[in-house]
Design a protein around this motif. Structure first.
Motif, PDB file in Angstrom:
ATOM      1  N   ALA A   2       0.866  -1.178   0.000  1.00 43.56           N
ATOM      2  CA  ALA A   2       0.000   0.000   0.000  1.00 43.56           C
ATOM      3  C   ALA A   2       0.899   1.223   0.000  1.00 43.56           C
ATOM      4  N   PHE A   3       0.359   2.332  -0.371  1.00 44.95           N
ATOM      5  CA  PHE A   3       1.134   3.572  -0.401  1.00 44.95           C
ATOM      6  C   PHE A   3       1.274   4.178   0.988  1.00 44.95           C
ATOM      7  N   ILE A   4       0.428   3.737   1.912  1.00 45.63           N
ATOM      8  CA  ILE A   4       0.509   4.189   3.299  1.00 45.63           C
ATOM      9  C   ILE A   4       0.750   2.970   4.174  1.00 45.63           C
ATOM     10  N   GLU A   5       1.178   3.222   5.386  1.00 45.00           N
ATOM     11  CA  GLU A   5       1.392   2.131   6.334  1.00 45.00           C
ATOM     12  C   GLU A   5       0.041   1.579   6.778  1.00 45.00           C
ATOM     13  N   ARG A  16      -7.279  -2.861   7.872  1.00 41.77           N
ATOM     14  CA  ARG A  16      -6.017  -2.286   8.350  1.00 41.77           C
ATOM     15  C   ARG A  16      -5.742  -0.922   7.728  1.00 41.77           C
ATOM     16  N   THR A  17      -6.295  -0.663   6.549  1.00 42.86           N
ATOM     17  CA  THR A  17      -6.128   0.635   5.903  1.00 42.86           C
ATOM     18  C   THR A  17      -6.671   1.752   6.773  1.00 42.86           C
ATOM     19  N   PHE A  18      -7.751   1.488   7.446  1.00 44.36           N
ATOM     20  CA  PHE A  18      -8.433   2.517   8.236  1.00 44.36           C
ATOM     21  C   PHE A  18      -7.941   2.591   9.679  1.00 44.36           C
ATOM     22  N   ALA A  19      -6.846   1.917   9.992  1.00 44.52           N
ATOM     23  CA  ALA A  19      -6.351   1.911  11.371  1.00 44.52           C
ATOM     24  C   ALA A  19      -6.087   3.326  11.882  1.00 44.52           C
ATOM     25  N   ALA A  20      -5.645   4.201  11.012  1.00 47.72           N
ATOM     26  CA  ALA A  20      -5.364   5.577  11.429  1.00 47.72           C
ATOM     27  C   ALA A  20      -6.630   6.429  11.530  1.00 47.72           C
ATOM     28  N   ARG A  21      -7.730   5.917  10.986  1.00 40.24           N
ATOM     29  CA  ARG A  21      -9.002   6.643  11.007  1.00 40.24           C
ATOM     30  C   ARG A  21     -10.141   5.693  11.385  1.00 40.24           C
ATOM     31  N   PRO A  22     -10.100   5.167  12.616  1.00 37.83           N
ATOM     32  CA  PRO A  22     -11.107   4.184  13.011  1.00 37.83           C
ATOM     33  C   PRO A  22     -12.533   4.739  13.004  1.00 37.83           C
ATOM     34  N   ALA A  23     -12.709   6.011  13.264  1.00 39.24           N
ATOM     35  CA  ALA A  23     -14.058   6.588  13.244  1.00 39.24           C
ATOM     36  C   ALA A  23     -14.632   6.573  11.827  1.00 39.24           C
ATOM     37  N   VAL A  24     -13.762   6.778  10.832  1.00 38.68           N
ATOM     38  CA  VAL A  24     -14.218   6.730   9.437  1.00 38.68           C
ATOM     39  C   VAL A  24     -14.638   5.303   9.084  1.00 38.68           C
ATOM     40  N   TYR A  25     -13.848   4.329   9.518  1.00 41.41           N
ATOM     41  CA  TYR A  25     -14.198   2.935   9.227  1.00 41.41           C
ATOM     42  C   TYR A  25     -15.498   2.541   9.923  1.00 41.41           C
ATOM     43  N   ALA A  26     -15.668   2.987  11.150  1.00 43.73           N
ATOM     44  CA  ALA A  26     -16.914   2.689  11.868  1.00 43.73           C
ATOM     45  C   ALA A  26     -18.107   3.329  11.159  1.00 43.73           C
ATOM     46  N   ALA A  27     -17.929   4.553  10.680  1.00 44.53           N
ATOM     47  CA  ALA A  27     -19.008   5.225   9.945  1.00 44.53           C
ATOM     48  C   ALA A  27     -19.300   4.498   8.643  1.00 44.53           C
ATOM     49  N   PHE A 138     -15.691   3.572  -1.044  1.00 43.67           N
ATOM     50  CA  PHE A 138     -14.808   2.557  -0.477  1.00 43.67           C
ATOM     51  C   PHE A 138     -13.756   2.105  -1.484  1.00 43.67           C
ATOM     52  N   SER A 139     -14.164   1.795  -2.699  1.00 43.22           N
ATOM     53  CA  SER A 139     -13.218   1.320  -3.716  1.00 43.22           C
ATOM     54  C   SER A 139     -12.182   2.379  -4.050  1.00 43.22           C
ATOM     55  N   LYS A 140     -12.628   3.609  -4.229  1.00 45.48           N
ATOM     56  CA  LYS A 140     -11.681   4.671  -4.569  1.00 45.48           C
ATOM     57  C   LYS A 140     -10.713   4.945  -3.422  1.00 45.48           C
ATOM     58  N   THR A 141     -11.175   4.833  -2.195  1.00 44.89           N
ATOM     59  CA  THR A 141     -10.276   5.010  -1.052  1.00 44.89           C
ATOM     60  C   THR A 141      -9.187   3.947  -1.072  1.00 44.89           C
ATOM     61  N   LEU A 142      -9.583   2.694  -1.210  1.00 46.17           N
ATOM     62  CA  LEU A 142      -8.594   1.616  -1.225  1.00 46.17           C
ATOM     63  C   LEU A 142      -7.624   1.759  -2.389  1.00 46.17           C
ATOM     64  N   ASP A 143      -8.149   2.006  -3.575  1.00 47.29           N
ATOM     65  CA  ASP A 143      -7.276   2.089  -4.747  1.00 47.29           C
ATOM     66  C   ASP A 143      -6.374   3.316  -4.713  1.00 47.29           C
ATOM     67  N   ALA A 144      -6.881   4.444  -4.235  1.00 49.77           N
ATOM     68  CA  ALA A 144      -6.054   5.653  -4.163  1.00 49.77           C
ATOM     69  C   ALA A 144      -4.909   5.499  -3.175  1.00 49.77           C
ATOM     70  N   LEU A 145      -5.073   4.618  -2.205  1.00 55.14           N
ATOM     71  CA  LEU A 145      -4.024   4.369  -1.215  1.00 55.14           C
ATOM     72  C   LEU A 145      -3.174   3.150  -1.567  1.00 55.14           C
ATOM     73  N   GLY A 146      -3.413   2.560  -2.732  1.00 55.89           N
ATOM     74  CA  GLY A 146      -2.591   1.444  -3.195  1.00 55.89           C
ATOM     75  C   GLY A 146      -2.838   0.132  -2.486  1.00 55.89           C
ATOM     76  N   VAL A 147      -3.990  -0.028  -1.877  1.00 60.52           N
ATOM     77  CA  VAL A 147      -4.282  -1.238  -1.108  1.00 60.52           C
ATOM     78  C   VAL A 147      -4.610  -2.388  -2.065  1.00 60.52           C
ATOM     79  N   GLN A 148      -3.890  -3.476  -1.911  1.00 60.27           N
ATOM     80  CA  GLN A 148      -4.122  -4.657  -2.735  1.00 60.27           C
ATOM     81  C   GLN A 148      -5.126  -5.590  -2.067  1.00 60.27           C
ATOM     82  N   PRO A 149      -5.857  -6.342  -2.878  1.00 60.96           N
ATOM     83  CA  PRO A 149      -6.744  -7.364  -2.305  1.00 60.96           C
ATOM     84  C   PRO A 149      -5.934  -8.345  -1.458  1.00 60.96           C
ATOM     85  N   ASP A 150      -6.562  -8.865  -0.434  1.00 64.84           N
ATOM     86  CA  ASP A 150      -5.896  -9.787   0.483  1.00 64.84           C
ATOM     87  C   ASP A 150      -5.335 -11.001  -0.240  1.00 64.84           C
ATOM     88  N   ALA A 151      -4.191 -11.477   0.232  1.00 65.19           N
ATOM     89  CA  ALA A 151      -3.548 -12.654  -0.349  1.00 65.19           C
ATOM     90  C   ALA A 151      -4.461 -13.877  -0.318  1.00 65.19           C
TER      91      ALA A 151
END
Length: 173
Positions: A2-5, A16-27, A138-151
């Motif tokens: 991913a482009f971010i940690e 795990r992408t939303f770990a830094a923004r748990p309130a956003v993931y909960a919403a 959701f899709s644009k967030t994941l793709d913009a951050l370089g998140v790959q589908p799970d192994a």
């Protein structure tokens, strides 16, 4: 990758992408849950979501929602071929979801009337629009951050996996 940690833990890459923004993931979970529950037809929600994810070229979401369709409603070959094999109503649902992603301003009253003519009420039509619009977030967030589908998606049938991998490649670890 991913482009971010990604956050630590055993969750999915999307979680795990939303770990830094748990309130956003909960919403997101609350919004997505409300959309799923309001319509009451999981199969139609998944069809609309898959159509939106394909148009967005979101491998992650195509794999996840294609898998749900293949496990709960169709076989893998049928999901790969969608919308082929669907009745006119379900085809129209996928077409509207696709149109929401491409250009929502191009949707006309005729598009809505087509679904009404096929037996959907205004709430059900809104459910299609909500599923597609939410998928954009959701899709644009994941793709913009370089998140790959799970192994774990590597374990899917290769023909199905390849058909659902429409954008970023699946993670290898």
């Amino acid at each position: 990758m991913a482009f971010i940690e990604l956050g630590d833990g055993d969750g999915t890459n999307s979680e795990r992408t939303f770990a830094a923004r748990p309130a956003v993931y909960a919403a997101w979970q609350q919004l997505n849950g409300a959309i799923k529950e309001s319509g009451g037809d999981l199969r139609r929600y998944e069809l609309a979501t898959l159509a939106a994810a394909r148009r967005l070229r979101s491998s992650y979401c195509c794999l996840a929602h294609g898998k749900v369709l293949a496990e709960q409603f169709y076989d893998a070959d049928a999901v790969r071929a969608l919308p082929d094999g669907l009745d006119e109503t379900d085809t129209a649902i996928m077409e509207l979801a696709d149109k929401v992603v491409v250009d929502a301003t191009s949707i006309t009253e005729a598009d809505v009337d087509r679904l009404r003519g096929l037996g959907l009420d205004d709430g059900q039509i809104m459910d299609v629009v909500l599923a597609a619009a939410a998928r954009c977030f959701f899709s644009k967030t994941l793709d913009a951050l370089g998140v790959q589908p799970d192994a774990s998606f590597q374990a899917l049938d290769p023909a199905f996996r390849d058909a659902m991998t429409v954008g970023r490649p699946i993670a290898t670890i």
